[in-house]
Design a protein around this motif. Structure first.
Motif, PDB file in Angstrom:
ATOM      1  N   HIS A  33      56.818  -2.469  68.366  1.00 32.41           N
ATOM      2  CA  HIS A  33      58.596  -1.957  68.546  1.00 32.41           C
ATOM      3  C   HIS A  33      58.649  -0.489  68.519  1.00 32.41           C
ATOM      4  O   HIS A  33      57.671   0.152  67.967  1.00 32.41           O
ATOM      5  CB  HIS A  33      59.262  -2.607  67.176  1.00 32.41           C
ATOM      6  CG  HIS A  33      58.983  -3.846  66.914  1.00 32.41           C
ATOM      7  ND1 HIS A  33      59.181  -4.995  67.672  1.00 32.41           N
ATOM      8  CD2 HIS A  33      58.416  -4.315  65.637  1.00 32.41           C
ATOM      9  CE1 HIS A  33      58.690  -6.186  67.102  1.00 32.41           C
ATOM     10  NE2 HIS A  33      58.151  -5.756  65.661  1.00 32.41           N
ATOM     11  N   TYR A  35      60.748   3.127  68.397  1.00 34.16           N
ATOM     12  CA  TYR A  35      61.887   3.975  67.911  1.00 34.16           C
ATOM     13  C   TYR A  35      61.986   5.506  68.237  1.00 34.16           C
ATOM     14  O   TYR A  35      61.012   5.876  68.747  1.00 34.16           O
ATOM     15  CB  TYR A  35      62.094   4.068  66.477  1.00 34.16           C
ATOM     16  CG  TYR A  35      61.943   2.625  65.728  1.00 34.16           C
ATOM     17  CD1 TYR A  35      60.571   2.120  65.432  1.00 34.16           C
ATOM     18  CD2 TYR A  35      62.916   2.000  65.321  1.00 34.16           C
ATOM     19  CE1 TYR A  35      60.532   0.808  64.798  1.00 34.16           C
ATOM     20  CE2 TYR A  35      63.063   0.580  64.672  1.00 34.16           C
ATOM     21  CZ  TYR A  35      61.830   0.087  64.415  1.00 34.16           C
ATOM     22  OH  TYR A  35      61.528  -1.013  63.843  1.00 34.16           O
ATOM     23  N   TRP A  90      53.685  -4.869  62.360  1.00 31.55           N
ATOM     24  CA  TRP A  90      53.428  -5.244  61.110  1.00 31.55           C
ATOM     25  C   TRP A  90      52.059  -5.600  60.812  1.00 31.55           C
ATOM     26  O   TRP A  90      51.334  -6.119  61.510  1.00 31.55           O
ATOM     27  CB  TRP A  90      54.215  -6.587  60.887  1.00 31.55           C
ATOM     28  CG  TRP A  90      54.310  -7.137  59.541  1.00 31.55           C
ATOM     29  CD1 TRP A  90      53.818  -7.706  58.902  1.00 31.55           C
ATOM     30  CD2 TRP A  90      55.860  -6.862  58.809  1.00 31.55           C
ATOM     31  NE1 TRP A  90      54.078  -8.155  57.693  1.00 31.55           N
ATOM     32  CE2 TRP A  90      55.636  -7.445  57.678  1.00 31.55           C
ATOM     33  CE3 TRP A  90      56.841  -6.199  59.169  1.00 31.55           C
ATOM     34  CZ2 TRP A  90      56.421  -7.650  56.781  1.00 31.55           C
ATOM     35  CZ3 TRP A  90      57.914  -6.317  58.125  1.00 31.55           C
ATOM     36  CH2 TRP A  90      57.674  -6.915  57.013  1.00 31.55           C
TER      37      TRP A  90
ATOM     38  N   TRP B  33      65.325  -8.340  55.244  1.00 36.51           N
ATOM     39  CA  TRP B  33      64.349  -7.580  54.582  1.00 36.51           C
ATOM     40  C   TRP B  33      65.211  -6.105  54.612  1.00 36.51           C
ATOM     41  O   TRP B  33      65.861  -5.630  55.801  1.00 36.51           O
ATOM     42  CB  TRP B  33      62.901  -6.976  55.171  1.00 36.51           C
ATOM     43  CG  TRP B  33      61.953  -8.202  54.988  1.00 36.51           C
ATOM     44  CD1 TRP B  33      61.934  -9.278  55.976  1.00 36.51           C
ATOM     45  CD2 TRP B  33      61.013  -8.522  53.967  1.00 36.51           C
ATOM     46  NE1 TRP B  33      60.882 -10.157  55.337  1.00 36.51           N
ATOM     47  CE2 TRP B  33      60.497  -9.732  54.066  1.00 36.51           C
ATOM     48  CE3 TRP B  33      60.822  -7.969  52.783  1.00 36.51           C
ATOM     49  CZ2 TRP B  33      59.376 -10.303  53.525  1.00 36.51           C
ATOM     50  CZ3 TRP B  33      59.850  -8.564  51.865  1.00 36.51           C
ATOM     51  CH2 TRP B  33      59.107  -9.511  52.335  1.00 36.51           C
ATOM     52  N   SER B 100      64.916  -7.346  61.478  1.00 41.34           N
ATOM     53  CA  SER B 100      65.489  -8.584  62.248  1.00 41.34           C
ATOM     54  C   SER B 100      65.474  -9.921  61.482  1.00 41.34           C
ATOM     55  O   SER B 100      64.973  -9.928  60.274  1.00 41.34           O
ATOM     56  CB  SER B 100      64.606  -8.546  63.198  1.00 41.34           C
ATOM     57  OG  SER B 100      63.186  -8.579  63.024  1.00 41.34           O
ATOM     58  N   CYS B 103      62.559 -12.900  60.280  1.00 42.98           N
ATOM     59  CA  CYS B 103      61.191 -12.327  60.698  1.00 42.98           C
ATOM     60  C   CYS B 103      60.069 -12.599  59.869  1.00 42.98           C
ATOM     61  O   CYS B 103      60.547 -12.672  58.519  1.00 42.98           O
ATOM     62  CB  CYS B 103      61.196 -10.829  61.194  1.00 42.98           C
ATOM     63  SG  CYS B 103      61.700  -9.964  59.774  1.00 42.98           S
ATOM     64  N   GLY B 105      56.254 -11.307  59.649  1.00 37.64           N
ATOM     65  CA  GLY B 105      54.854 -10.806  60.229  1.00 37.64           C
ATOM     66  C   GLY B 105      55.080 -10.070  61.369  1.00 37.64           C
ATOM     67  O   GLY B 105      54.186  -9.729  62.247  1.00 37.64           O
ATOM     68  N   ASP B 106      56.223  -9.890  61.978  1.00 37.21           N
ATOM     69  CA  ASP B 106      56.731  -9.240  63.177  1.00 37.21           C
ATOM     70  C   ASP B 106      57.840  -8.389  63.238  1.00 37.21           C
ATOM     71  O   ASP B 106      58.481  -8.214  64.404  1.00 37.21           O
ATOM     72  CB  ASP B 106      56.530 -10.166  64.579  1.00 37.21           C
ATOM     73  CG  ASP B 106      57.548 -11.354  64.458  1.00 37.21           C
ATOM     74  OD1 ASP B 106      57.336 -12.181  65.222  1.00 37.21           O
ATOM     75  OD2 ASP B 106      58.270 -11.314  63.424  1.00 37.21           O
ATOM     76  N   CYS B 107      58.324  -8.133  62.023  1.00 38.23           N
ATOM     77  CA  CYS B 107      59.878  -7.743  61.973  1.00 38.23           C
ATOM     78  C   CYS B 107      60.020  -6.359  62.658  1.00 38.23           C
ATOM     79  O   CYS B 107      58.894  -5.321  62.746  1.00 38.23           O
ATOM     80  CB  CYS B 107      60.139  -7.337  60.577  1.00 38.23           C
ATOM     81  SG  CYS B 107      59.945  -8.695  59.393  1.00 38.23           S
ATOM     82  N   TYR B 108      61.087  -6.181  63.086  1.00 33.57           N
ATOM     83  CA  TYR B 108      61.474  -4.671  63.723  1.00 33.57           C
ATOM     84  C   TYR B 108      62.902  -4.513  63.007  1.00 33.57           C
ATOM     85  O   TYR B 108      63.456  -5.451  62.128  1.00 33.57           O
ATOM     86  CB  TYR B 108      61.886  -4.615  64.996  1.00 33.57           C
ATOM     87  CG  TYR B 108      62.946  -5.869  65.759  1.00 33.57           C
ATOM     88  CD1 TYR B 108      62.342  -6.945  66.234  1.00 33.57           C
ATOM     89  CD2 TYR B 108      64.363  -5.417  65.628  1.00 33.57           C
ATOM     90  CE1 TYR B 108      63.369  -7.911  66.700  1.00 33.57           C
ATOM     91  CE2 TYR B 108      65.245  -6.256  66.196  1.00 33.57           C
ATOM     92  CZ  TYR B 108      64.664  -7.602  66.770  1.00 33.57           C
ATOM     93  OH  TYR B 108      65.796  -8.481  67.097  1.00 33.57           O
ATOM     94  N   PHE B 109      63.289  -3.138  63.124  1.00 34.12           N
ATOM     95  CA  PHE B 109      64.172  -2.909  62.296  1.00 34.12           C
ATOM     96  C   PHE B 109      65.449  -2.210  62.990  1.00 34.12           C
ATOM     97  O   PHE B 109      65.245  -1.357  63.487  1.00 34.12           O
ATOM     98  CB  PHE B 109      63.827  -1.676  61.203  1.00 34.12           C
ATOM     99  CG  PHE B 109      63.037  -2.284  60.167  1.00 34.12           C
ATOM    100  CD1 PHE B 109      61.561  -2.696  60.336  1.00 34.12           C
ATOM    101  CD2 PHE B 109      63.399  -2.570  58.883  1.00 34.12           C
ATOM    102  CE1 PHE B 109      60.917  -3.328  59.455  1.00 34.12           C
ATOM    103  CE2 PHE B 109      62.605  -3.435  57.861  1.00 34.12           C
ATOM    104  CZ  PHE B 109      61.479  -3.519  58.188  1.00 34.12           C
ATOM    105  N   ASP B 110      66.536  -2.921  62.924  1.00 37.49           N
ATOM    106  CA  ASP B 110      67.640  -2.596  64.085  1.00 37.49           C
ATOM    107  C   ASP B 110      68.796  -2.061  63.628  1.00 37.49           C
ATOM    108  O   ASP B 110      69.280  -1.269  64.469  1.00 37.49           O
ATOM    109  CB  ASP B 110      68.054  -4.168  64.734  1.00 37.49           C
ATOM    110  CG  ASP B 110      68.468  -4.844  63.650  1.00 37.49           C
ATOM    111  OD1 ASP B 110      68.715  -6.274  63.856  1.00 37.49           O
ATOM    112  OD2 ASP B 110      68.543  -4.818  62.145  1.00 37.49           O
TER     113      ASP B 110
END
Lengths: 108, 122
Positions: A33, A35, A90, B33, B100, B103, B105-110
């Motif tokens: 991802h 940013y 992650w 999270w 997100s 999620c 193990g592959d989370c993004y933060f939106d």
């Protein structure tokens, strides 16, 4: 812990294409991802899951991820794109998010 | 609309304690999270830790383990970052961010809070 390497800086003329890379051992097996961080502002998600774009992010922003390198590509760069860009994954063993060191994009 | 609103800037002395907050609205707080990120002056972004608002499962970055405490009060949709003994090196901008949905193990933060500036000085 998984380590991601970003070039400290990238410079590009307006209207040209900027490529910002994030290197890591077999990073292609991970979801990456991206940013954007401008001074005095909160970070903004610009690419998720390697190449997906959140609503509101221009199509000029795109991403790819394969092998040991993930790439954020900004086409037709504008002055407003000048910012620091961070990749994020992650950590598989660390079980929490990790950032790359960040790349400062300068628009000449 | 999804919003994360952080508490106001703080000025503290070394050795003092501090708890800053991050209030979520416009979404189901317990399904995501909340992560905390530090940015020291002139430096990059660093993950400090994350907390799952539904059950308060908490993960700390090794650099911050033992230095901070994350907590969440789901009754008021608010996450907290706490220090018991501040140091001058804790002077930084702190951001909270929402992960997100679902999620693992592959989370993004939106969505991100506006940041809380913490200044620690004698």
């Amino acid at each position: 812990s998984f380590v991601m390497t970003q070039s400290p800086s990238v410079s590009v003329a307006p209207g040209k294409t900027a490529r910002i890379t994030c290197g890591g051992d077999n990073i292609g097996s991970k979801a990456v991802h991206w940013y954007q961080k401008k001074p005095g502002q909160a970070p903004v998600l610009v690419i998720y899951y390697d190449s997906d774009r959140p609503s509101g992010i221009p199509e000029r922003f795109s991403g790819s991820n394969s092998g040991d390198t993930a790439t954020l590509t900004i086409s037709r760069v504008e002055a407003g794109d000048e910012a620091d860009y961070y990749c994020q994954v992650w950590g598989s063993t660390s079980d929490h998010p990790l950032f790359g060191g960040g790349t400062k994009l300068t628009v000449l | 609309d999804v919003q994360l609103v952080q508490s106001a800037a703080e000025v503290k002395k070394p050795g003092e304690s501090l708890k800053i907050s991050c209030k979520g609205s416009g979404y189901t707080f317990t399904n995501h999270w909340i992560g905390w990120v530090r940015q020291m002056p002139g430096k990059g972004l660093e993950w400090m830790g994350i907390i799952y608002a539904g059950d308060s499962d908490t993960r700390y970055s090794p650099s911050f383990q033992g230095q901070i405490t994350l907590s969440a009060d789901k009754s008021i949709s608010t996450a907290y970052l706490q220090w018991t003994t501040l140091k001058t090196s804790d002077t930084a901008m702190y951001y909270c961010a929402r992960s997100s949905l679902n999620c693992g193990g592959d989370c993004y933060f939106d969505y991100w809070g506006q940041g809380t500036l913490v200044t620690v000085s004698s």
